[in-house]
Design an enzyme around this catalytic site. Sequence first.
Site, short mmCIF file in Angstrom:
data_model
loop_
_atom_site.label_atom_id
_atom_site.label_comp_id
_atom_site.label_asym_id
_atom_site.label_seq_id
_atom_site.Cartn_x
_atom_site.Cartn_y
_atom_site.Cartn_z
N LYS A 9 1.20 39.15 47.29
CA LYS A 9 0.08 39.18 46.33
C LYS A 9 -1.21 38.72 47.01
CE LYS A 9 3.13 38.28 42.36
NZ LYS A 9 3.40 37.37 41.21
N TYR A 49 3.22 46.03 36.03
CA TYR A 49 3.53 44.88 35.16
C TYR A 49 3.63 45.27 33.69
CZ TYR A 49 3.12 41.45 38.95
OH TYR A 49 3.33 40.70 40.10
N PHE A 57 -0.40 36.03 29.42
CA PHE A 57 -0.98 35.99 30.76
C PHE A 57 -1.24 37.38 31.35
CE2 PHE A 57 3.68 35.62 31.17
CZ PHE A 57 3.97 36.69 32.01
N ARG A 85 15.21 38.09 46.08
CA ARG A 85 14.80 37.16 45.02
C ARG A 85 15.11 35.72 45.42
NH1 ARG A 85 11.77 38.79 40.42
NH2 ARG A 85 12.92 37.24 39.22
N THR A 91 10.19 31.81 39.78
CA THR A 91 8.85 32.28 39.38
C THR A 91 7.82 31.17 39.43
OG1 THR A 91 9.91 33.92 37.94
CG2 THR A 91 7.58 33.44 37.53
N ARG A 102 8.08 30.77 47.66
CA ARG A 102 7.29 30.10 46.62
C ARG A 102 7.47 28.59 46.69
NH1 ARG A 102 9.00 34.39 41.86
NH2 ARG A 102 7.29 35.89 42.13
N ASN A 112 1.76 32.69 42.73
CA ASN A 112 3.10 32.50 43.32
C ASN A 112 3.40 33.45 44.47
OD1 ASN A 112 3.58 34.79 41.88
ND2 ASN A 112 5.18 33.94 40.56
N HIS A 115 5.85 39.20 45.04
CA HIS A 115 6.68 39.87 44.02
C HIS A 115 7.92 40.47 44.67
CE1 HIS A 115 7.90 42.64 40.80
NE2 HIS A 115 8.09 43.51 41.77
N GLU A 126 9.95 50.78 40.86
CA GLU A 126 8.80 50.20 41.57
C GLU A 126 8.59 50.89 42.92
OE1 GLU A 126 9.23 45.80 39.44
OE2 GLU A 126 9.64 45.98 41.58
P1 IDP Z 1 8.80 37.18 38.78
O1 IDP Z 1 7.57 37.54 39.57
O2 IDP Z 1 9.49 35.97 39.34
O3 IDP Z 1 9.72 38.34 38.58
P2 IDP Z 1 8.04 37.52 35.97
O4 IDP Z 1 8.57 36.73 34.85
O5 IDP Z 1 8.49 38.95 36.10
O6 IDP Z 1 8.31 36.71 37.33
O7 IDP Z 1 6.46 37.48 35.84
C1 IDP Z 1 5.65 38.33 36.64
C2 IDP Z 1 4.50 37.54 37.18
O8 IDP Z 1 3.65 37.13 36.11
C3 IDP Z 1 4.89 36.22 37.86
O9 IDP Z 1 5.25 36.40 39.22
C4 IDP Z 1 3.64 35.41 37.72
O10 IDP Z 1 2.67 35.76 38.72
C5 IDP Z 1 3.11 35.86 36.37
N1 IDP Z 1 3.54 34.94 35.32
C6 IDP Z 1 4.77 34.84 34.78
N2 IDP Z 1 4.82 33.88 33.84
C7 IDP Z 1 3.57 33.36 33.80
C8 IDP Z 1 2.97 32.31 33.02
O11 IDP Z 1 3.59 31.67 32.18
N3 IDP Z 1 1.65 32.08 33.27
C9 IDP Z 1 0.91 32.77 34.19
N4 IDP Z 1 1.46 33.75 34.93
C10 IDP Z 1 2.75 34.04 34.75
MG MG Z 2 9.53 40.09 37.45
#
Ligand code: IDP
Ligand code: MG
Length: 148
Positions: A9, A49, A57, A85, A91, A102, A112, A115, A126
């Site tokens: 990212k 997304y 968010f 992963r 996350t 991370r 973070n 992805h 994807e």
């Molecule tokens: P992942 O990237 O670990 O798969 P997901 O739940 O799919 O996590 O969420 C996608 C992305 O959205 C996360 O990597 C993060 O950048 C962002 N995100 C997820 N939850 C939050 C939150 O509670 N606040 C702000 N950003 C979030």
């Molecule tokens: Mg995800």
Amino acid sequence: MERTFIMIKPDGVQRGLVGDVIKRFEQKGFTLAGLKFMSVSKELAEKHYGVHKERPFFGSLIEFITSSPVVAMVWQGKGAIASSRQIIGATNPLSAAPGTIRGDYGVDVGRNLIHGSDAPETAQSEIALWFGEDLVEWKPAATPWIYE
Ligand code: IDP
Ligand code: MG
């Protein structure tokens, strides 16, 4: 062999972590099948997304991903989706184990770093979204030293 979509990212690129991230996937024994450095359009970000469209968010996530270039990659190997992963970590970087990307470099969930596809179906969609058919088929010389 599985393929997974991995994206460094904007924060990972801006913080100079591209080499470290690629190194971790290479050292694990996975094979690069696609790689591009690119800016992300709003349309692509919203498709990628799309599952999070209703989340509070979503707006800031799209703004962030389109704010600065990313490195999009496809990595291939046995168990590559779940293993990636694990390499990436939880996350929320504060909950991510030390030794994960991370866990080692992040603090905030909205920064973070990386992805990774979360399942075979999402990996497939994807990869199609980001790379289409533009992948490289090759077999690294080290393959028999990684797989029995
Ligand atoms: P992942 O990237 O670990 O798969 P997901 O739940 O799919 O996590 O969420 C996608 C992305 O959205 C996360 O990597 C993060 O950048 C962002 N995100 C997820 N939850 C939050 C939150 O509670 N606040 C702000 N950003 C979030
Ligand atoms: Mg995800």
